[in-house]
Design a protein around this motif. Structure first.
Motif, PDB file in Angstrom:
ATOM      1  N   GLY A  86       0.781  -0.980  -0.075  1.00  0.00           N
ATOM      2  CA  GLY A  86       0.136  -0.171  -0.034  1.00  0.00           C
ATOM      3  C   GLY A  86       0.912   1.261   0.070  1.00  0.00           C
ATOM      4  O   GLY A  86       1.995   1.113   0.574  1.00  0.00           O
ATOM      5  N   ALA A  87       0.256   2.141  -0.509  1.00  0.00           N
ATOM      6  CA  ALA A  87       1.068   3.472  -0.636  1.00  0.00           C
ATOM      7  C   ALA A  87       1.390   4.195   0.821  1.00  0.00           C
ATOM      8  O   ALA A  87       0.337   3.697   1.652  1.00  0.00           O
ATOM      9  CB  ALA A  87       0.596   4.498  -1.638  1.00  0.00           C
ATOM     10  N   VAL A  88       2.391   4.837   1.009  1.00  0.00           N
ATOM     11  CA  VAL A  88       2.523   5.477   2.185  1.00  0.00           C
ATOM     12  C   VAL A  88       2.141   6.982   2.238  1.00  0.00           C
ATOM     13  O   VAL A  88       2.448   7.655   1.354  1.00  0.00           O
ATOM     14  CB  VAL A  88       4.156   5.429   2.816  1.00  0.00           C
ATOM     15  CG1 VAL A  88       4.308   6.333   3.757  1.00  0.00           C
ATOM     16  CG2 VAL A  88       4.659   4.290   2.685  1.00  0.00           C
ATOM     17  N   TYR A  89       1.321   7.359   3.065  1.00  0.00           N
ATOM     18  CA  TYR A  89       0.996   8.876   3.004  1.00  0.00           C
ATOM     19  C   TYR A  89       1.801   9.751   4.059  1.00  0.00           C
ATOM     20  O   TYR A  89       1.187   9.363   5.490  1.00  0.00           O
ATOM     21  CB  TYR A  89      -0.666   8.913   3.229  1.00  0.00           C
ATOM     22  CG  TYR A  89      -1.249   7.959   2.140  1.00  0.00           C
ATOM     23  CD1 TYR A  89      -1.174   8.276   0.859  1.00  0.00           C
ATOM     24  CD2 TYR A  89      -1.940   6.896   2.848  1.00  0.00           C
ATOM     25  CE1 TYR A  89      -1.899   7.546  -0.046  1.00  0.00           C
ATOM     26  CE2 TYR A  89      -2.319   5.892   1.755  1.00  0.00           C
ATOM     27  CZ  TYR A  89      -2.396   6.255   0.238  1.00  0.00           C
ATOM     28  OH  TYR A  89      -3.015   5.596  -0.492  1.00  0.00           O
ATOM     29  N   PRO A  90       2.471  10.478   3.834  1.00  0.00           N
ATOM     30  CA  PRO A  90       3.086  11.294   4.860  1.00  0.00           C
ATOM     31  C   PRO A  90       2.297  12.534   5.373  1.00  0.00           C
ATOM     32  O   PRO A  90       1.306  12.679   4.905  1.00  0.00           O
ATOM     33  CB  PRO A  90       4.414  12.093   3.975  1.00  0.00           C
ATOM     34  CG  PRO A  90       3.909  12.093   2.592  1.00  0.00           C
ATOM     35  CD  PRO A  90       3.017  11.018   2.510  1.00  0.00           C
ATOM     36  N   ASP A  91       2.786  13.054   6.565  1.00  0.00           N
ATOM     37  CA  ASP A  91       1.790  14.277   7.135  1.00  0.00           C
ATOM     38  C   ASP A  91       2.250  15.525   6.379  1.00  0.00           C
ATOM     39  O   ASP A  91       3.143  15.472   5.668  1.00  0.00           O
ATOM     40  CB  ASP A  91       2.150  14.679   8.463  1.00  0.00           C
ATOM     41  CG  ASP A  91       1.558  13.239   9.562  1.00  0.00           C
ATOM     42  OD1 ASP A  91       0.676  12.708   9.006  1.00  0.00           O
ATOM     43  OD2 ASP A  91       2.298  13.055  10.619  1.00  0.00           O
ATOM     44  N   LYS A  92       1.316  16.223   6.317  1.00  0.00           N
ATOM     45  CA  LYS A  92       1.570  17.510   5.663  1.00  0.00           C
ATOM     46  C   LYS A  92       2.810  18.086   6.271  1.00  0.00           C
ATOM     47  O   LYS A  92       3.090  18.273   7.570  1.00  0.00           O
ATOM     48  CB  LYS A  92       0.498  18.704   5.776  1.00  0.00           C
ATOM     49  CG  LYS A  92      -0.789  18.295   4.686  1.00  0.00           C
ATOM     50  CD  LYS A  92      -1.836  19.465   4.749  1.00  0.00           C
ATOM     51  CE  LYS A  92      -2.685  18.899   5.781  1.00  0.00           C
ATOM     52  NZ  LYS A  92      -3.908  19.629   5.908  1.00  0.00           N
ATOM     53  N   ALA A  93       3.675  18.730   5.331  1.00  0.00           N
ATOM     54  CA  ALA A  93       4.853  19.586   5.752  1.00  0.00           C
ATOM     55  C   ALA A  93       4.674  21.082   6.090  1.00  0.00           C
ATOM     56  O   ALA A  93       5.349  21.728   6.725  1.00  0.00           O
ATOM     57  CB  ALA A  93       5.867  19.315   4.902  1.00  0.00           C
ATOM     58  N   GLY A  94       3.634  21.508   5.808  1.00  0.00           N
ATOM     59  CA  GLY A  94       3.331  22.884   6.018  1.00  0.00           C
ATOM     60  C   GLY A  94       1.706  23.216   5.828  1.00  0.00           C
ATOM     61  O   GLY A  94       0.966  22.227   5.660  1.00  0.00           O
ATOM     62  N   ASP A  95       1.313  24.371   6.052  1.00  0.00           N
ATOM     63  CA  ASP A  95      -0.117  25.120   5.674  1.00  0.00           C
ATOM     64  C   ASP A  95      -0.411  24.401   4.347  1.00  0.00           C
ATOM     65  O   ASP A  95      -1.714  24.154   4.054  1.00  0.00           O
ATOM     66  CB  ASP A  95      -0.380  26.305   5.921  1.00  0.00           C
ATOM     67  CG  ASP A  95      -0.268  26.482   7.470  1.00  0.00           C
ATOM     68  OD1 ASP A  95      -0.367  25.539   8.447  1.00  0.00           O
ATOM     69  OD2 ASP A  95      -0.127  27.667   8.101  1.00  0.00           O
ATOM     70  N   PHE A  96       0.325  24.955   3.331  1.00  0.00           N
ATOM     71  CA  PHE A  96      -0.091  24.940   2.074  1.00  0.00           C
ATOM     72  C   PHE A  96       0.862  24.230   1.149  1.00  0.00           C
ATOM     73  O   PHE A  96       0.582  23.612  -0.051  1.00  0.00           O
ATOM     74  CB  PHE A  96      -0.460  26.255   1.387  1.00  0.00           C
ATOM     75  CG  PHE A  96      -1.235  27.119   2.012  1.00  0.00           C
ATOM     76  CD1 PHE A  96      -2.910  26.473   1.958  1.00  0.00           C
ATOM     77  CD2 PHE A  96      -1.293  28.007   2.586  1.00  0.00           C
ATOM     78  CE1 PHE A  96      -3.695  27.345   2.541  1.00  0.00           C
ATOM     79  CE2 PHE A  96      -1.924  28.590   3.345  1.00  0.00           C
ATOM     80  CZ  PHE A  96      -3.540  28.361   3.212  1.00  0.00           C
TER      81      PHE A  96
END
Lengths: 145, 231
Positions: free
Chosen positions: B25-35
């Motif tokens: 399954g693909a890995v989904y990182p957390d967002k690194a910034g607001d946008f």
């Protein structure tokens, strides 16, 4: 539409086609599976459009059923014409949807669809058992945008 | 005996491959910034600032949340199988871009794969093609070819802002929809009453009825039934 056909292997296609043929042999209804890339906000709307465009509403008993899958935005719809819809309730459609979606999440397209076709096929055979007359036949698996 | 062992090994290999396919399954990182999530590290600080500023203004003015994501390769996130469009769509869902209503978009750039994808809430294929031909090809690709990712993304985001800001892609406030619904149904009711009273009104009635039909989606239908959902 190039690309989305790849989602089904040859054996998937054969299994789904066999499931459809098996279910259809016991009923006057037509069953089809529709794949599209994206469905926008409402998969049911696209399913209805394809259902009509493929001539599935022309069945005299109004009992055809379509399984609709959009691949990129991962949506699913099961849609039945007036005849079958008047025999089964919303709960039935929801149960089909839940069973199919559970397998789709694992990307088990053949298992998902064959399972759904089996459940729907049972109901169709109960309410619209096969006659000897020939019926209009839609392509059982189609791909679109 | 040898054939039997060969068959057993082959079955093992097939089973292992099937097992791997099932659980890859693909890995989904957390967002690194607001946008902006510049996982590929191709954006200079100044680029990030100007792009962020614009995306913040898009959100302020239209309510649409746009996320810019750069990655080195789909493979880094085990997403090669999903393809760039599939992974963009997955990030969109995973990060719940645009909140519960999905009023947002993800612009995903995979640098080494040399691929770009946009995923927006409720986007159909026609709209996707429009974005590809009007935004991605003319606005972004030329800059990317010169490895100027900052400029390419800025131009792309600016063009997307323009498209998303046009009235048909901006969500109408509920009060406005309700007002129009009340006015329209009032108008139709009035017209039907008038038609009953006067024969000469028939032509006008027809045109208003046709207008009402034009406003209604043509293929939602009132026939049959079923159920739908996300998988």
């Amino acid at each position: 539409m190039a690309g989305i056909e790849k989602i089904l292997s040859e054996s998937d296609r054969a299994e789904i086609a066999a499931a459809i043929a098996g279910a259809e042999s016991r009923t006057t209804a037509v069953i089809s599976v529709r794949f599209e890339k994206r469905s926008g906000r409402d998969p049911m709307r696209n399913a209805r459009a394809s259902f009509t465009a493929l001539g599935m509403r022309n069945n005299p008993d109004k009992n055809s059923v379509m399984f609709y899958i959009s691949v990129t935005d991962r949506k699913f719809a099961v849609l039945g014409d007036d005849g079958i819809n008047s025999k089964v309730g919303m709960e039935f459609w929801d149960s089909v949807r839940d069973a199919v979606i559970q397998q789709l999440k694992q990307k088990q397209f053949s298992l998902a669809l064959c399972g759904g076709i089996g459940i729907v096929g049972e109901k169709l055979a109960e309410f619209f058992p096969a006659e000897k007359t020939e019926k209009a036949r839609a392509d059982s698996i189609t791909f679109g945008q | 005996m040898a054939a039997g062992r060969f068959k057993a090994i082959l079955t093992g290999i097939i089973a292992a491959a099937g097992f791997a396919a099932l659980f890859s399954g693909a890995v989904y990182p957390d967002k690194a910034g607001d946008f902006i999530s510049d996982f590929a590290g191709v954006l200079a600080q100044t680029d990030k600032l100007s792009i962020s500023e614009m995306l913040a203004s898009v959100k302020r003015e239209t309510g649409i949340e746009m996320q810019v994501v750069t990655i080195r390769a789909l493979d880094d996130f085990e997403a090669a199988q999903d393809g760039i469009e599939g992974y963009a769509a997955d990030l969109f869902r995973n990060w719940k871009v645009g909140g519960d209503t999905g009023n947002g978009a993800v612009l995903l750039i995979s640098v080494n794969d040399r691929q770009i994808a946009v995923e927006a809430g409720g986007m159909d294929e026609k709209f996707y093609e429009k974005i590809m031909t009007e935004v991605i090809q003319p606005g972004m690709v030329p800059h990317f070819k010169e490895d100027d990712y900052g400029r390419g993304i800025y131009e792309g985001a600016r063009a997307l802002k323009k498209i998303f800001s046009t009235p048909q892609h901006r969500r109408l406030p509920l009060w406005m929809i309700m007002t129009w619904a009340v006015l329209l149904s009032g108008a139709i009711a009035a017209v039907i009453l008038l038609r009953k009273r006067s024969g000469n009104m028939v032509k006008k009635v027809k045109s208003v009825e046709n207008a009402a039909q034009d406003l209604a989606p043509t293929d939602t239908g009132e026939w049959g039934g079923g159920s739908s959902g996300q998988w």
